[in-house]
Design an enzyme around this catalytic site. Structure first.
Site, PDB file in Angstrom:
ATOM      1  N   LYS A  22       0.820  -1.206   0.000  1.00 50.44           N
ATOM      2  CA  LYS A  22       0.000   0.000   0.000  1.00 50.44           C
ATOM      3  C   LYS A  22       0.867   1.275   0.000  1.00 50.44           C
ATOM      4  O   LYS A  22       0.592   2.210  -0.748  1.00 50.44           O
ATOM      5  CB  LYS A  22      -0.866  -0.012   1.271  1.00 50.44           C
ATOM      6  CG  LYS A  22      -2.261   0.427   1.040  1.00 50.44           C
ATOM      7  CD  LYS A  22      -3.140   0.176   2.230  1.00 50.44           C
ATOM      8  CE  LYS A  22      -2.397   0.251   3.539  1.00 50.44           C
ATOM      9  NZ  LYS A  22      -3.219   0.207   4.722  1.00 50.44           N
ATOM     10  N   ARG A  97     -11.888   3.623   9.046  1.00 44.46           N
ATOM     11  CA  ARG A  97     -11.534   2.360   9.693  1.00 44.46           C
ATOM     12  C   ARG A  97     -12.774   1.531  10.029  1.00 44.46           C
ATOM     13  O   ARG A  97     -12.653   0.400  10.453  1.00 44.46           O
ATOM     14  CB  ARG A  97     -10.805   2.608  11.007  1.00 44.46           C
ATOM     15  CG  ARG A  97      -9.365   3.057  10.905  1.00 44.46           C
ATOM     16  CD  ARG A  97      -8.417   1.888  10.760  1.00 44.46           C
ATOM     17  NE  ARG A  97      -7.229   1.846  11.600  1.00 44.46           N
ATOM     18  CZ  ARG A  97      -6.140   2.569  11.463  1.00 44.46           C
ATOM     19  NH1 ARG A  97      -6.043   3.499  10.558  1.00 44.46           N
ATOM     20  NH2 ARG A  97      -5.102   2.369  12.245  1.00 44.46           N
ATOM     21  N   ARG A 143      11.422  -9.946   5.190  1.00 43.67           N
ATOM     22  CA  ARG A 143      11.952  -8.582   5.311  1.00 43.67           C
ATOM     23  C   ARG A 143      13.106  -8.507   6.310  1.00 43.67           C
ATOM     24  O   ARG A 143      13.025  -9.049   7.397  1.00 43.67           O
ATOM     25  CB  ARG A 143      10.836  -7.654   5.792  1.00 43.67           C
ATOM     26  CG  ARG A 143      10.231  -6.917   4.649  1.00 43.67           C
ATOM     27  CD  ARG A 143       9.436  -5.704   4.945  1.00 43.67           C
ATOM     28  NE  ARG A 143       8.457  -5.736   5.977  1.00 43.67           N
ATOM     29  CZ  ARG A 143       7.212  -5.271   5.837  1.00 43.67           C
ATOM     30  NH1 ARG A 143       6.809  -4.799   4.669  1.00 43.67           N
ATOM     31  NH2 ARG A 143       6.382  -5.261   6.837  1.00 43.67           N
ATOM     32  N   ARG A 176      12.664  -7.031  12.074  1.00 43.55           N
ATOM     33  CA  ARG A 176      11.930  -6.238  13.071  1.00 43.55           C
ATOM     34  C   ARG A 176      11.004  -7.154  13.860  1.00 43.55           C
ATOM     35  O   ARG A 176      10.442  -8.094  13.300  1.00 43.55           O
ATOM     36  CB  ARG A 176      11.062  -5.179  12.371  1.00 43.55           C
ATOM     37  CG  ARG A 176      11.838  -4.013  11.856  1.00 43.55           C
ATOM     38  CD  ARG A 176      10.934  -2.960  11.262  1.00 43.55           C
ATOM     39  NE  ARG A 176       9.536  -3.387  11.106  1.00 43.55           N
ATOM     40  CZ  ARG A 176       8.624  -2.703  10.445  1.00 43.55           C
ATOM     41  NH1 ARG A 176       8.961  -1.576   9.858  1.00 43.55           N
ATOM     42  NH2 ARG A 176       7.382  -3.127  10.348  1.00 43.55           N
ATOM     43  N   ARG A 187      -1.391  -9.823  13.154  1.00 41.62           N
ATOM     44  CA  ARG A 187      -1.653  -8.542  12.493  1.00 41.62           C
ATOM     45  C   ARG A 187      -2.545  -8.715  11.275  1.00 41.62           C
ATOM     46  O   ARG A 187      -3.432  -7.913  11.006  1.00 41.62           O
ATOM     47  CB  ARG A 187      -0.342  -7.893  12.045  1.00 41.62           C
ATOM     48  CG  ARG A 187       0.201  -6.893  13.043  1.00 41.62           C
ATOM     49  CD  ARG A 187       1.580  -6.414  12.662  1.00 41.62           C
ATOM     50  NE  ARG A 187       1.609  -5.565  11.482  1.00 41.62           N
ATOM     51  CZ  ARG A 187       2.707  -5.348  10.756  1.00 41.62           C
ATOM     52  NH1 ARG A 187       3.848  -5.927  11.064  1.00 41.62           N
ATOM     53  NH2 ARG A 187       2.679  -4.552   9.712  1.00 41.62           N
TER      54      ARG A 187
HETATM   55  P1  AMP Z   1      -1.972   4.023  12.065  1.00 46.38           P
HETATM   56  O1  AMP Z   1      -0.691   4.806  11.927  1.00 46.38           O
HETATM   57  O2  AMP Z   1      -2.879   4.181  10.879  1.00 46.38           O
HETATM   58  O3  AMP Z   1      -1.743   2.584  12.421  1.00 46.38           O
HETATM   59  O4  AMP Z   1      -2.765   4.662  13.304  1.00 46.38           O
HETATM   60  C1  AMP Z   1      -2.215   4.707  14.604  1.00 46.38           C
HETATM   61  C2  AMP Z   1      -3.314   4.808  15.627  1.00 46.38           C
HETATM   62  O5  AMP Z   1      -4.077   5.996  15.424  1.00 46.38           O
HETATM   63  C3  AMP Z   1      -4.348   3.691  15.576  1.00 46.38           C
HETATM   64  O6  AMP Z   1      -3.927   2.564  16.321  1.00 46.38           O
HETATM   65  C4  AMP Z   1      -5.557   4.352  16.210  1.00 46.38           C
HETATM   66  O7  AMP Z   1      -5.433   4.442  17.609  1.00 46.38           O
HETATM   67  C5  AMP Z   1      -5.454   5.762  15.674  1.00 46.38           C
HETATM   68  N1  AMP Z   1      -6.204   5.925  14.399  1.00 46.38           N
HETATM   69  C6  AMP Z   1      -5.682   6.172  13.158  1.00 46.38           C
HETATM   70  N2  AMP Z   1      -6.666   6.272  12.233  1.00 46.38           N
HETATM   71  C7  AMP Z   1      -7.827   6.082  12.913  1.00 46.38           C
HETATM   72  C8  AMP Z   1      -9.207   6.065  12.531  1.00 46.38           C
HETATM   73  N3  AMP Z   1      -9.581   6.232  11.245  1.00 46.38           N
HETATM   74  N4  AMP Z   1     -10.137   5.848  13.495  1.00 46.38           N
HETATM   75  C9  AMP Z   1      -9.784   5.675  14.790  1.00 46.38           C
HETATM   76  N5  AMP Z   1      -8.511   5.678  15.214  1.00 46.38           N
HETATM   77  C10 AMP Z   1      -7.534   5.879  14.296  1.00 46.38           C
END
Ligand code: AMP
Length: 239
Positions: A22, A97, A143, A176, A187
């Site tokens: 992505k 999300r 990786r 990692r 995951r």
């Molecule tokens: P990410 O970098 O996309 O994995 O986001 C890191 C953290 O930010 C996630 O684990 C959530 O706690 C929060 N987060 C990011 N995007 C969203 C979203 N669309 N809705 C709710 N929480 C979010």
């Protein structure tokens, strides 16, 4: 290298499990169409760092690995999408999300974007990069990275010249912690559970397009560009 264009393409949402490519594909879209990539995770982290009221409210949820409540997300996303650099389109990364966020986004775009001739009539196109589960596991568990310069290798597809040694500085490559197989399985499962309802939301609306992510990177990019070209919003052709 991808040819560049300044035509508007509207909102693009990329879905794909960890390791589906992505990030790589988003970069190609940003370069070709010169639209911003908006990562809600990055926006939230920025707010936490700056100690804004949103950052203070979001911090504990993030630290626990939970979703930040939807109403906190909406203000932040709305503010960002109203900025001028989003006029011709944008890639959303990490948002929506859940189906409630997807519904909010549609309503926001209908209200704020449909009446704007610069922006054209454009609900998001949702592109899901599908990769075979076992290939994905191999890709991620293969990786390795250099702890000194950060360069990334893959023992299957992009091995270093000498096994386990960085080509640049000769350091011993490492895996990692979050690329280990047991962690990856968790995951991937979590991702599947999380994004399935979002993908289903867009599939019901006829706006979900899948591309074959098992192909070489440049062919995946070509498929994505084709999808984008065939969904371009009408009014933004003038730009
Ligand atoms: P990410 O970098 O996309 O994995 O986001 C890191 C953290 O930010 C996630 O684990 C959530 O706690 C929060 N987060 C990011 N995007 C969203 C979203 N669309 N809705 C709710 N929480 C979010």
């Amino acid at each position: 290298m991808a040819e560049r264009t300044s035509r508007g393409i509207g909102p693009v949402i990329l879905l794909g499990s960890p390791g589906a490519g992505k990030g790589t594909q988003a970069k190609q879209i940003v370069e070709r169409y010169r639209i911003p990539q908006i990562s809600t995770g990055d926006l939230l982290r920025e707010n936490v760092q700056r100690g804004t009221p949103l950052g203070v409210a979001a911090k504990d949820f993030m630290a626990r690995g939970e979703f930040v409540p939807d109403d906190l997300m909406y203000d932040m996303v709305a503010q960002r999408l109203r900025q001028a650099d989003c006029e011709r389109g944008f890639i959303l990364d990490g948002f929506p999300r859940n189906p409630a966020q997807a519904g909010w986004l549609d309503a926001f775009l209908e209200h704020e974007f449909f009446d704007n001739p610069q922006r054209g009539k454009c609900l998001p196109i949702v592109i899901r990069i599908d990769v075979d589960y076992n290939k994905l596991l191999r890709r991620i568990t293969g990786r390795r990275s250099c702890p000194v310069c950060g360069r990334i290798y893959n023992v299957y597809s992009q091995p270093p010249r000498v096994a386990d040694r960085c080509d640049v500085d000769g350091s011993t490559l490492v895996t990692r912690d979050d690329d280990r197989e047991d962690v990856i399985r968790d995951r991937l499962e979590a991702y599947e559970l999380q994004t399935k309802p979002v993908a289903e939301y867009y599939a019901r609306k006829g706006r979900l397009v899948s591309v074959n992510g098992d192909l070489p990177v440049n062919q995946v990019t070509d498929q994505i560009f084709q999808v984008i070209e065939s969904h371009r919003p009408v009014a933004s052709d003038k730009s």
